[in-house]
Design a protein around this motif. Structure first.
Motif, PDB file in Angstrom:
ATOM      1  N   GLN A   1      54.883  40.339  40.346  1.00  0.00           N
ATOM      2  CA  GLN A   1      54.538  41.439  40.814  1.00  0.00           C
ATOM      3  C   GLN A   1      55.422  42.653  40.818  1.00  0.00           C
ATOM      4  O   GLN A   1      55.165  43.879  40.436  1.00  0.00           O
ATOM      5  CB  GLN A   1      54.163  41.479  42.501  1.00  0.00           C
ATOM      6  N   GLN A   2      56.760  42.205  40.905  1.00  0.00           N
ATOM      7  CA  GLN A   2      57.721  43.197  40.698  1.00  0.00           C
ATOM      8  C   GLN A   2      58.070  43.656  39.208  1.00  0.00           C
ATOM      9  O   GLN A   2      58.038  44.826  39.170  1.00  0.00           O
ATOM     10  CB  GLN A   2      59.191  42.692  41.202  1.00  0.00           C
ATOM     11  N   GLY A   3      57.790  42.631  38.352  1.00  0.00           N
ATOM     12  CA  GLY A   3      57.712  42.934  37.052  1.00  0.00           C
ATOM     13  C   GLY A   3      56.777  43.974  36.402  1.00  0.00           C
ATOM     14  O   GLY A   3      56.813  44.794  35.680  1.00  0.00           O
ATOM     15  N   ALA A   4      55.573  43.486  37.184  1.00  0.00           N
ATOM     16  CA  ALA A   4      54.423  44.151  36.497  1.00  0.00           C
ATOM     17  C   ALA A   4      54.411  45.725  37.228  1.00  0.00           C
ATOM     18  O   ALA A   4      53.754  46.689  36.405  1.00  0.00           O
ATOM     19  CB  ALA A   4      52.944  43.932  37.217  1.00  0.00           C
ATOM     20  N   ARG A   5      55.147  46.047  37.962  1.00  0.00           N
ATOM     21  CA  ARG A   5      55.223  47.477  38.368  1.00  0.00           C
ATOM     22  C   ARG A   5      55.523  48.551  37.389  1.00  0.00           C
ATOM     23  O   ARG A   5      55.216  49.746  37.292  1.00  0.00           O
ATOM     24  CB  ARG A   5      56.099  47.597  39.440  1.00  0.00           C
ATOM     25  N   ALA A   6      56.505  48.100  36.132  1.00  0.00           N
ATOM     26  CA  ALA A   6      56.949  48.757  35.229  1.00  0.00           C
ATOM     27  C   ALA A   6      55.829  48.922  33.899  1.00  0.00           C
ATOM     28  O   ALA A   6      55.893  49.590  32.917  1.00  0.00           O
ATOM     29  CB  ALA A   6      58.232  48.278  34.543  1.00  0.00           C
ATOM     30  N   GLU A   7      54.690  48.106  34.048  1.00  0.00           N
ATOM     31  CA  GLU A   7      53.773  48.163  32.970  1.00  0.00           C
ATOM     32  C   GLU A   7      52.365  48.446  33.732  1.00  0.00           C
ATOM     33  O   GLU A   7      51.768  47.823  34.350  1.00  0.00           O
ATOM     34  CB  GLU A   7      53.616  47.006  32.385  1.00  0.00           C
ATOM     35  N   ALA A   8      52.004  49.849  33.382  1.00  0.00           N
ATOM     36  CA  ALA A   8      50.765  50.335  34.050  1.00  0.00           C
ATOM     37  C   ALA A   8      49.619  49.455  33.882  1.00  0.00           C
ATOM     38  O   ALA A   8      48.799  49.190  34.800  1.00  0.00           O
ATOM     39  CB  ALA A   8      50.601  51.668  33.464  1.00  0.00           C
ATOM     40  N   GLU A   9      49.277  48.841  32.504  1.00  0.00           N
ATOM     41  CA  GLU A   9      48.079  48.172  32.524  1.00  0.00           C
ATOM     42  C   GLU A   9      48.041  46.921  33.417  1.00  0.00           C
ATOM     43  O   GLU A   9      47.156  46.452  33.552  1.00  0.00           O
ATOM     44  CB  GLU A   9      48.042  47.896  30.817  1.00  0.00           C
ATOM     45  N   LEU A  10      49.230  46.034  32.885  1.00  0.00           N
ATOM     46  CA  LEU A  10      49.588  44.829  33.576  1.00  0.00           C
ATOM     47  C   LEU A  10      49.269  45.026  35.278  1.00  0.00           C
ATOM     48  O   LEU A  10      48.813  44.272  36.068  1.00  0.00           O
ATOM     49  CB  LEU A  10      50.635  44.339  33.454  1.00  0.00           C
ATOM     50  N   GLN A  11      50.012  46.261  35.794  1.00  0.00           N
ATOM     51  CA  GLN A  11      49.958  46.469  37.213  1.00  0.00           C
ATOM     52  C   GLN A  11      48.587  46.577  37.743  1.00  0.00           C
ATOM     53  O   GLN A  11      48.019  46.286  38.759  1.00  0.00           O
ATOM     54  CB  GLN A  11      50.716  47.750  37.596  1.00  0.00           C
ATOM     55  N   GLY A  12      47.518  47.146  36.778  1.00  0.00           N
ATOM     56  CA  GLY A  12      46.195  47.510  37.206  1.00  0.00           C
ATOM     57  C   GLY A  12      45.553  46.148  37.441  1.00  0.00           C
ATOM     58  O   GLY A  12      44.739  46.035  38.186  1.00  0.00           O
ATOM     59  N   GLN A  13      46.041  45.253  36.761  1.00  0.00           N
ATOM     60  CA  GLN A  13      45.442  43.848  36.711  1.00  0.00           C
ATOM     61  C   GLN A  13      45.945  42.954  37.776  1.00  0.00           C
ATOM     62  O   GLN A  13      45.207  42.043  38.529  1.00  0.00           O
ATOM     63  CB  GLN A  13      45.564  43.178  35.547  1.00  0.00           C
ATOM     64  N   VAL A  14      47.234  43.396  38.080  1.00  0.00           N
ATOM     65  CA  VAL A  14      47.841  42.352  39.100  1.00  0.00           C
ATOM     66  C   VAL A  14      47.449  42.940  40.510  1.00  0.00           C
ATOM     67  O   VAL A  14      47.559  42.097  41.563  1.00  0.00           O
ATOM     68  CB  VAL A  14      49.424  42.251  39.116  1.00  0.00           C
ATOM     69  N   ALA A  15      47.790  44.128  40.592  1.00  0.00           N
ATOM     70  CA  ALA A  15      47.420  45.025  41.993  1.00  0.00           C
ATOM     71  C   ALA A  15      46.280  44.247  42.748  1.00  0.00           C
ATOM     72  O   ALA A  15      46.642  43.941  44.060  1.00  0.00           O
ATOM     73  CB  ALA A  15      47.418  46.348  41.875  1.00  0.00           C
ATOM     74  N   PRO A  16      45.010  44.135  42.278  1.00  0.00           N
ATOM     75  CA  PRO A  16      44.085  43.557  43.315  1.00  0.00           C
ATOM     76  C   PRO A  16      44.178  42.198  44.081  1.00  0.00           C
ATOM     77  O   PRO A  16      43.962  41.983  45.007  1.00  0.00           O
ATOM     78  CB  PRO A  16      42.585  43.270  42.314  1.00  0.00           C
ATOM     79  N   HIS A  17      45.118  41.521  43.032  1.00  0.00           N
ATOM     80  CA  HIS A  17      45.270  39.958  43.723  1.00  0.00           C
ATOM     81  C   HIS A  17      46.592  40.282  44.968  1.00  0.00           C
ATOM     82  O   HIS A  17      46.510  39.652  45.796  1.00  0.00           O
ATOM     83  CB  HIS A  17      45.974  39.288  42.636  1.00  0.00           C
ATOM     84  N   SER A  18      47.397  41.289  44.504  1.00  0.00           N
ATOM     85  CA  SER A  18      48.530  41.556  45.479  1.00  0.00           C
ATOM     86  C   SER A  18      47.790  41.996  46.828  1.00  0.00           C
ATOM     87  O   SER A  18      48.160  41.569  47.873  1.00  0.00           O
ATOM     88  CB  SER A  18      49.390  42.692  45.185  1.00  0.00           C
ATOM     89  N   ARG A  19      46.835  42.775  46.626  1.00  0.00           N
ATOM     90  CA  ARG A  19      46.145  43.392  47.799  1.00  0.00           C
ATOM     91  C   ARG A  19      45.575  42.521  48.585  1.00  0.00           C
ATOM     92  O   ARG A  19      45.341  42.287  49.822  1.00  0.00           O
ATOM     93  CB  ARG A  19      45.205  44.578  47.564  1.00  0.00           C
ATOM     94  N   PHE A  20      44.662  41.521  47.872  1.00  0.00           N
ATOM     95  CA  PHE A  20      43.981  40.295  48.376  1.00  0.00           C
ATOM     96  C   PHE A  20      44.581  39.563  49.178  1.00  0.00           C
ATOM     97  O   PHE A  20      44.537  39.203  50.454  1.00  0.00           O
ATOM     98  CB  PHE A  20      43.232  39.435  47.205  1.00  0.00           C
ATOM     99  N   VAL A  21      46.012  39.221  48.776  1.00  0.00           N
ATOM    100  CA  VAL A  21      47.068  38.252  49.494  1.00  0.00           C
ATOM    101  C   VAL A  21      47.263  39.255  50.867  1.00  0.00           C
ATOM    102  O   VAL A  21      47.405  38.484  51.851  1.00  0.00           O
ATOM    103  CB  VAL A  21      48.305  38.092  48.730  1.00  0.00           C
ATOM    104  N   ALA A  22      47.976  40.417  50.553  1.00  0.00           N
ATOM    105  CA  ALA A  22      48.310  40.933  51.800  1.00  0.00           C
ATOM    106  C   ALA A  22      47.147  41.254  52.788  1.00  0.00           C
ATOM    107  O   ALA A  22      47.462  41.001  53.904  1.00  0.00           O
ATOM    108  CB  ALA A  22      48.659  42.330  51.500  1.00  0.00           C
TER     109      ALA A  22
END
Length: 221
Positions: A124-145
């Motif tokens: 999650q931390q690493g994906a923040r620097a890559e917009a495309e990947l961040q868009g793919q990872v963020a939904p999983h982060s929100r789901f967990v939270a």
């Protein structure tokens, strides 16, 4: 000539799933061992012991692979979190004590220190620097939270029943963010026990107030 032994039905699908699992496991291990920036497809191929062609058959790009790893890690972290909290039906707010909550918060802290949680956090931390990947990872982060917050909220129904959902959510966030911050700090050492004890004491005290307000509102007194 000896006839070839017929393969059982579904063997190809099983082989494919094993290959996929090996690659995702290697991805999580690389995130833990060398960090996000060094988790390259070349390193993952070597760690998984597969060919590059076999990997790209399942994951055509690094982002596709990391997005799949995020989905798997998110599911595993939720599973670990739920295992610590246990069955909601077994919980009674009458039994909520500082000692009991402190024990469970300690178990949740270990959950956030698990290889699964730490690998997911690194991703999650690493994906923040890559917009495309961040868009793919963020939904999983929100789901967990969101899942964690909902599970904690069900532990403390009086906040909702007393019309204090916002306060309850703030305290749930405080518990989660404190434990996650402690999990990321390997040198917290001797301060750990007092921090968990203080957190439990604050939550139990605030919840007792919510119970009192709920009971007054319901005409119990």
């Amino acid at each position: 000539m000896t006839a070839a032994t017929p393969r059982p039905p579904g063997w190809q699908a099983e082989k494919s799933q094993r290959m996929r699992d090996a690659v995702l496991t290697a991805t999580a291990e690389c995130l833990l061992e060398v960090g996000f920036a060094q988790t390259t497809t070349e390193r993952i191929v070597r760690a998984a012991g597969v060919s590059r062609g076999a990997m790209t058959h399942h994951f055509p790009s690094r982002n596709a692979l990391l997005a799949a790893a995020a989905a798997q890690l998110a599911g595993q972290q939720v599973g670990q979190f739920d295992a610590v909290l246990g069955d909601d039906s077994a919980w009674s707010e009458d039994l909520l004590t500082r000692e009991r909550l402190e024990s469970q918060l300690g178990q949740l802290l270990e959950c956030f220190r698990s290889p699964v949680a730490l690998a997911f956090d690194e991703l999650q931390q690493g994906a923040r620097a890559e917009a495309e990947l961040q868009g793919q990872v963020a939904p999983h982060s929100r789901f967990v939270a969101q899942h964690m917050r909902r599970r904690l909220a069900r532990r403390f129904p009086a906040w909702d029943e007393a019309g204090q959902r916002q306060q309850g959510e703030a305290l749930a966030d405080m518990m989660l963010l404190t434990l996650q911050g402690m999990a990321r700090e390997p040198d917290i050492g001797i301060a750990e026990t007092p921090l968990v004890a203080t957190l439990a004491r604050v939550v139990v005290a605030e919840y007792a107030l919510a119970q009192s307000r709920r009971d007054r509102h319901s005409g119990y007194f």
